[in-house]
Design an enzyme around this catalytic site. Sequence first.
Site, PDB file in Angstrom:
ATOM      1  N   SER A   1    -133.104  -8.078  33.596  1.00 19.43           N
ATOM      2  CA  SER A   1    -132.219  -8.154  32.437  1.00 19.43           C
ATOM      3  C   SER A   1    -130.794  -8.369  32.921  1.00 19.43           C
ATOM      4  O   SER A   1    -130.439  -7.981  34.041  1.00 19.43           O
ATOM      5  CB  SER A   1    -132.285  -6.854  31.629  1.00 19.43           C
ATOM      6  OG  SER A   1    -131.270  -6.799  30.650  1.00 19.43           O
TER       7      SER A   1
ATOM      8  N   TYR B   1    -130.900   2.434  31.767  1.00 18.43           N
ATOM      9  CA  TYR B   1    -131.704   1.228  31.589  1.00 18.43           C
ATOM     10  C   TYR B   1    -131.294   0.152  32.595  1.00 18.43           C
ATOM     11  O   TYR B   1    -132.144  -0.483  33.238  1.00 18.43           O
ATOM     12  CB  TYR B   1    -131.545   0.701  30.165  1.00 18.43           C
ATOM     13  CG  TYR B   1    -132.236  -0.619  29.931  1.00 18.43           C
ATOM     14  CD1 TYR B   1    -133.622  -0.732  29.994  1.00 18.43           C
ATOM     15  CD2 TYR B   1    -131.500  -1.771  29.633  1.00 18.43           C
ATOM     16  CE1 TYR B   1    -134.252  -1.950  29.775  1.00 18.43           C
ATOM     17  CE2 TYR B   1    -132.129  -2.989  29.416  1.00 18.43           C
ATOM     18  CZ  TYR B   1    -133.501  -3.078  29.489  1.00 18.43           C
ATOM     19  OH  TYR B   1    -134.124  -4.283  29.291  1.00 18.43           O
TER      20      TYR B   1
END
Length: 248
Positions: A145, A158
């Site tokens: 990501s 995250y």
Amino acid sequence: MSTSDTINNSLDGQTALVTGATGGLGRAIALQLARAGATVVVHGRDAERGAAVVAAIAAEGGRARFAAADLGEPAGATALAEAAGPVDILVNNAGFSAWGPTAGFAPAAFDDMFAANVRAPFLLTGALAPGMAERGHGSIINIGSMAGSIGLTEGAAYGATKAALASLAQSWAAEYSVHGVRVNTVAPGPIYTRPEAKELFDALGATTAMNRAAQPEEIAAVVAFLASPAASYMTGATVAVDGGRTAI
């Protein structure tokens, strides 16, 4: 032969395992790899949703089967590797995000996210990459990501999982590429994966250079490219597919 022809005809006779493939980006990846000729092992936890993806692949003339596993537990990764059998392509896509301030972030949420996002790919690669190396070919693609390379408010935990995936891919490239196994990371930006969250994705997309979020198929196309011989000299790379977000 064009690059697109190479991709479209390159995966015949190969088996791909796509984790978290019963919806969203994973579903799009499974469909794209099947279109390129691969037999796809569709992983998920919901058998009904898994059957729907298998049916969608079959409707297009592709080949697929479903394998259920809870990758939040070590035994789940082991069971999935056994159920999948020898694979030529592994896409480590399954995972989830939990956001919040570092102060007060729940330790259980932190542990659960690292278990699903980092430990499961580590265990699956450890189980499946040696077979690829023995056969002399393979492609492992981690779904990272943009959060793994830029700072996002309330995204420390995250983002750390996604940075870890990119680091793992680099180490696995060093470990396995001499044996013909290529390992890369695809790092998407915002993706339209849930219709009910369109406003959120629109807002995130507005922060990119292209002023929009991606369609899942746009990310899946890059995964299929990396799995194909068209990317034969790519390993250890992190490919940003984020509409230019990390560039600006």
